[in-house]
Write a protein that holds these residues in place. Sequence first.
Motif, PDB file in Angstrom:
ATOM      1  N   ARG A  92      -4.852  -1.494  -0.803  1.00 11.22           N
ATOM      2  CA  ARG A  92      -5.611  -1.314  -1.880  1.00 11.22           C
ATOM      3  C   ARG A  92      -6.938  -1.654  -1.593  1.00 11.22           C
ATOM      4  O   ARG A  92      -7.977  -1.228  -2.303  1.00 11.22           O
TER       5      ARG A  92
ATOM      6  N   GLY B 109       0.755  -1.248   0.075  1.00 15.14           N
ATOM      7  CA  GLY B 109      -0.080   0.046   0.150  1.00 15.14           C
ATOM      8  C   GLY B 109       0.729   1.348   0.058  1.00 15.14           C
ATOM      9  O   GLY B 109       2.101   1.037  -0.324  1.00 15.14           O
TER      10      GLY B 109
ATOM     11  N   ASP C 225      -5.587   4.220  -6.373  1.00 13.95           N
ATOM     12  CA  ASP C 225      -5.359   2.935  -6.534  1.00 13.95           C
ATOM     13  C   ASP C 225      -6.156   1.892  -5.357  1.00 13.95           C
ATOM     14  O   ASP C 225      -6.297   0.813  -5.419  1.00 13.95           O
ATOM     15  N   VAL C 226      -6.923   2.737  -4.432  1.00 15.12           N
ATOM     16  CA  VAL C 226      -7.586   1.964  -3.426  1.00 15.12           C
ATOM     17  C   VAL C 226      -8.968   2.067  -3.642  1.00 15.12           C
ATOM     18  O   VAL C 226      -9.690   3.084  -4.075  1.00 15.12           O
TER      19      VAL C 226
ATOM     20  N   ASN D 150     -11.624  -4.426  -4.313  1.00 13.16           N
ATOM     21  CA  ASN D 150     -10.709  -5.116  -3.506  1.00 13.16           C
ATOM     22  C   ASN D 150     -10.975  -5.908  -2.178  1.00 13.16           C
ATOM     23  O   ASN D 150     -10.322  -6.259  -1.477  1.00 13.16           O
TER      24      ASN D 150
END
Length: 485
Positions: free
Chosen positions: A148, A97, A284-285, A290
Amino acid sequence: MGHHTVLAGRYALLTPIGRGGMGQVWEGQDQRLGRRVAVKILTREVLADRAEPNDLVRRFAREAAVMAGLQHPGVPAVYDAGTYDGGLFLVLELIDGCTLGDLIAEQGPLPVAWAAGIAAQMAAVLTSAHERGFVHRDVKPQNVMLTRDGTVKVLDFGVAAVLDQAGMLRITSTGETIGTLAYMAPEQLHSRDATPRTDLYALGCVLYEMLAGAPMFEATSPGALIHKHLSQVPAPLLREDVHPELETLVMQLLEKEPAQRPADAEETYGRLLPYVAEPGPLGDVDPVANGQSGMHLYSRVLVRLSGAAGAPHAGSVHDAGSSGSGYAGRPWPGPDEVPSAPRARRAARTTRDPYGTSSRWYGAEPSVPRGARWTFTHSLWIAPTLLFGAGAWMSFAYIAARHRRLSWLVVTAVYLVLPVTAFALIDTGPEPTNPLENDPLQTTIGVVMILLLWPAGFIHALWVNVTVRLPLRGRMEDEASRRRM
């Protein structure tokens, strides 16, 4: 120390990923178990540069002991610790992360749901630490990582203090500052004992920075920064999507006197939880894409089993995730929904706020039926707009003050300036010399402005009332009702 170094016969150092006052951090490979790890090392060269190297050794050992003792999903797991020819090493869970500091630098002010979700997870970790008798003392964005799937990991317990132990081993030299100035509580700056509320001040600094996009205080010298923490009141956040009660919580966390802050991290967590909604991706999180890992599914069952641990009631669209899971506010499926089915997950998502308020009220529309009398009562603010074009500013001034929305305050100013300008044009226009002569252009413009402002102000207010004001009132009353339950 190189790329081919192997510690304790099993931990191969692959790539350096960080460096700080407590040593170097490498990505490594556990050759015995075949897994990636983070290896924190304290070399003899670093120790040799310290005036009192034993302090750093004790701090390093303290970090290993504290993190191993917490055993919390919001704290990296400790796998091993030991010595090697070049110094000390600590083997930790490798976090995939970015630091919260890097995220704020890249994204600027974070959405309210993200800021609340991250801060709530941090509060959950602090709750666990404080229950076990530890005070972190160095909470800051650089010590927080976000994976993520939205899981928060709190790092660096190297300067943690142990509570209620008269014979506590000192881990700093006399006069050495503990923590980071930009996030230090006034009592730390006065060299008083740290308490759990010391961590709450730092949490408030981090939450403020997430919402503002910049540190609460900045200065050109350490002395000036210390002075601001000791005596200056933080500036208002000036974000209309931050609910007044959330801003109140931030300011309470930042009180100079510890007794005026929230009672503990658990209370802080509870007050943050209502603002945690499905926030959508952030770089990207992406918790939705996810966030269906085994840990998330596991934590959701625990919340249901514990009843009031995570939500007002089981199955509510306002339920929030496990405190340490990183599950940032997606509502639990109803009794007839299957969590693992993609279709069920889509159906269970919270309703997006169609009004762009990003307020604490999220999920389904107000559950309490609204009758004609309720609608009429909360629509009376429109009445001044009927005053021949001159009263629209009074209507918008009322709801701007009531809901603390900067955009409505700007509208208030516009509706005040326009009629004043129109009446000034009419009043200062030249009088016609005879009854058959047309009105001067200046007077005509003023009259036309008044005639247009009258219906325009009323229609504008009516539209705002239907699309924003009434839904806001309904959600406010629903929230108040839930609090009384």
